[in-house]
Design a protein around this motif. Structure first.
Motif, PDB file in Angstrom:
ATOM      1  N   ASP A  66     -22.559 -21.872  16.698  1.00  0.00           N
ATOM      2  CA  ASP A  66     -23.569 -22.479  15.826  1.00  0.00           C
ATOM      3  C   ASP A  66     -22.908 -23.348  14.762  1.00  0.00           C
ATOM      4  O   ASP A  66     -23.371 -24.468  14.480  1.00  0.00           O
ATOM      5  N   LEU A  67     -21.827 -22.859  14.147  1.00  0.00           N
ATOM      6  CA  LEU A  67     -21.128 -23.639  13.128  1.00  0.00           C
ATOM      7  C   LEU A  67     -20.533 -24.920  13.717  1.00  0.00           C
ATOM      8  O   LEU A  67     -20.604 -25.988  13.096  1.00  0.00           O
ATOM      9  N   ALA A  68     -19.950 -24.816  14.910  1.00  0.00           N
ATOM     10  CA  ALA A  68     -19.383 -25.996  15.549  1.00  0.00           C
ATOM     11  C   ALA A  68     -20.466 -27.022  15.868  1.00  0.00           C
ATOM     12  O   ALA A  68     -20.280 -28.230  15.658  1.00  0.00           O
ATOM     13  N   ALA A  69     -21.613 -26.538  16.353  1.00  0.00           N
ATOM     14  CA  ALA A  69     -22.715 -27.443  16.673  1.00  0.00           C
ATOM     15  C   ALA A  69     -23.273 -28.110  15.418  1.00  0.00           C
ATOM     16  O   ALA A  69     -23.564 -29.315  15.419  1.00  0.00           O
ATOM     17  N   ARG A  70     -23.407 -27.349  14.333  1.00  0.00           N
ATOM     18  CA  ARG A  70     -23.898 -27.922  13.075  1.00  0.00           C
ATOM     19  C   ARG A  70     -22.920 -28.971  12.534  1.00  0.00           C
ATOM     20  O   ARG A  70     -23.336 -29.993  11.988  1.00  0.00           O
ATOM     21  N   ALA A  71     -21.623 -28.690  12.676  1.00  0.00           N
ATOM     22  CA  ALA A  71     -20.623 -29.646  12.206  1.00  0.00           C
ATOM     23  C   ALA A  71     -20.711 -30.956  12.976  1.00  0.00           C
ATOM     24  O   ALA A  71     -20.636 -32.044  12.402  1.00  0.00           O
ATOM     25  N   LEU A  72     -20.892 -30.871  14.289  1.00  0.00           N
ATOM     26  CA  LEU A  72     -21.017 -32.073  15.108  1.00  0.00           C
ATOM     27  C   LEU A  72     -22.308 -32.822  14.810  1.00  0.00           C
ATOM     28  O   LEU A  72     -22.355 -34.057  14.879  1.00  0.00           O
ATOM     29  N   ASP A  79     -18.234 -34.010   4.044  1.00  0.00           N
ATOM     30  CA  ASP A  79     -19.296 -33.571   3.148  1.00  0.00           C
ATOM     31  C   ASP A  79     -19.840 -32.217   3.587  1.00  0.00           C
ATOM     32  O   ASP A  79     -20.163 -31.363   2.763  1.00  0.00           O
ATOM     33  N   TRP A  80     -19.926 -31.995   4.899  1.00  0.00           N
ATOM     34  CA  TRP A  80     -20.443 -30.732   5.447  1.00  0.00           C
ATOM     35  C   TRP A  80     -19.540 -29.560   5.054  1.00  0.00           C
ATOM     36  O   TRP A  80     -20.024 -28.510   4.658  1.00  0.00           O
ATOM     37  N   ILE A  81     -18.217 -29.767   5.154  1.00  0.00           N
ATOM     38  CA  ILE A  81     -17.281 -28.674   4.895  1.00  0.00           C
ATOM     39  C   ILE A  81     -17.233 -28.319   3.413  1.00  0.00           C
ATOM     40  O   ILE A  81     -16.783 -27.223   3.039  1.00  0.00           O
ATOM     41  N   LYS A  82     -17.708 -29.196   2.532  1.00  0.00           N
ATOM     42  CA  LYS A  82     -17.705 -28.927   1.094  1.00  0.00           C
ATOM     43  C   LYS A  82     -18.901 -28.079   0.660  1.00  0.00           C
ATOM     44  O   LYS A  82     -18.923 -27.601  -0.482  1.00  0.00           O
ATOM     45  N   VAL A  86     -21.625 -23.308   3.893  1.00  0.00           N
ATOM     46  CA  VAL A  86     -20.699 -23.358   5.026  1.00  0.00           C
ATOM     47  C   VAL A  86     -19.520 -22.428   4.788  1.00  0.00           C
ATOM     48  O   VAL A  86     -19.081 -21.708   5.692  1.00  0.00           O
ATOM     49  N   TRP A  87     -18.997 -22.413   3.568  1.00  0.00           N
ATOM     50  CA  TRP A  87     -17.887 -21.529   3.247  1.00  0.00           C
ATOM     51  C   TRP A  87     -18.280 -20.056   3.358  1.00  0.00           C
ATOM     52  O   TRP A  87     -17.478 -19.223   3.791  1.00  0.00           O
ATOM     53  N   LEU A 113     -28.253 -13.766   4.977  1.00  0.00           N
ATOM     54  CA  LEU A 113     -29.689 -13.823   4.710  1.00  0.00           C
ATOM     55  C   LEU A 113     -29.981 -14.810   3.591  1.00  0.00           C
ATOM     56  O   LEU A 113     -30.940 -15.587   3.664  1.00  0.00           O
ATOM     57  N   TRP A 114     -29.148 -14.808   2.553  1.00  0.00           N
ATOM     58  CA  TRP A 114     -29.332 -15.738   1.443  1.00  0.00           C
ATOM     59  C   TRP A 114     -29.126 -17.180   1.904  1.00  0.00           C
ATOM     60  O   TRP A 114     -29.895 -18.071   1.550  1.00  0.00           O
ATOM     61  N   THR A 115     -28.069 -17.427   2.700  1.00  0.00           N
ATOM     62  CA  THR A 115     -27.820 -18.781   3.177  1.00  0.00           C
ATOM     63  C   THR A 115     -28.945 -19.261   4.075  1.00  0.00           C
ATOM     64  O   THR A 115     -29.305 -20.436   4.058  1.00  0.00           O
TER      65      THR A 115
END
Length: 257
Positions: A66-72, A79-82, A86-87, A113-115
């Motif tokens: 999911d994280l890889a797909a969101r990054a792409l 900007d996404w990694i900041k 994401v962290w 849950l918060w994110t």
């Protein structure tokens, strides 16, 4: 070329408005809710041995995909990694990949849950009917309080179990958190030492602040988000005709809510 097509496809699924995109995002959110349920149940499942680790690594694979797909799908990777969310997800992924070393920090996984509730992804999909309404404000405040309770419970459980006879299990840690948060303090469970007192103070101050924030959200007049073209003020009364800050005439759309 192939990578560009994949990115365009993922962007359409994660950010598009088609029926297929909405269905895809609902499926992703359903997986997110299942992951959160696993995080909450993890302290009880760890005793199951290989079953727990099989679920742990399966969820790690889903979260990584999911994280890889969101990054792409995101237009600007830097900007996404900041983004703080994401962290948080990357840290949660680390606790899943290395459960033997980081399980004591596993209680922080409930931050997922918060994110989730604080992401536009959620409110534009499942909660689209309540986006920018009182329901969204109340939900965000309530989830912040719930996440605080589970994070503190996990911290007390991992930090004091076996070191103090009053904390014999997860329920004892939850009981201590609730009694401290409500400032009831029955006195049957008191964390020892300076660190115990500091934890108790933090629970009382943080919990009371979040609780009053929830009450304030429930009782204060509802404001809608509509940026004033002149001064930029974003929150206004639903029936506002003029901006309270600068007097500029407003045209707030009525969506029938």
């Amino acid at each position: 070329m192939q990578r560009m097509r994949i990115r365009a496809r993922l962007r359409a699924l994660y950010h598009g408005g088609s029926r297929q995109a909405v269905r895809f995002r609902i499926a992703v959110l359903a997986i997110d809710m299942a992951i959160i349920a696993f995080f909450i149940a993890a302290p009880f499942l760890k005793a199951e041995g290989w079953v727990f680790y099989a679920l742990d690594y399966a969820i790690a694979a889903l979260l990584a995909a999911d994280l890889a797909a969101r990054a792409l799908a995101y237009s600007d990777l830097k900007d996404w990694i900041k983004r703080p969310i994401v962290w948080v997800d990357l840290f949660i992924l680390a606790t899943l990949l290395f459960p033997a070393w980081l399980f004591n920090l596993g209680f922080l996984r409930v931050l997922r849950l918060w994110t989730l509730v604080n992401s536009e992804f959620f409110w534009k999909t499942v909660g689209h009917r309540y986006d920018d309404t009182r329901v969204e404000d109340v939900t965000r405040s309530a989830v912040a309080l719930v996440v605080f309770v589970f994070v503190v419970t996990g911290f007390v459980y991992t930090g004091f179990i076996g070191r103090y006879e009053g904390i014999g299990g997860y329920v004892d840690a939850l009981y201590f958190t609730i009694t401290s948060l409500t400032t009831t303090g029955y006195g049957d469970i008191i964390l020892p030492g300076v660190w115990g007192r500091l934890v108790s103070i933090a629970v009382m101050l943080g919990g009371v602040g979040l609780f009053f924030n929830l009450i304030q959200t429930l009782t204060r007049p509802h404001k809608v988000f509509h940026a004033c073209p002149t001064c930029g003020l974003q929150r206004h009364d639903p029936d506002a005709v003029h901006c309270k800050a600068c007097g500029e005439q407003l045209c707030i759309p009525d969506d029938g809510r």
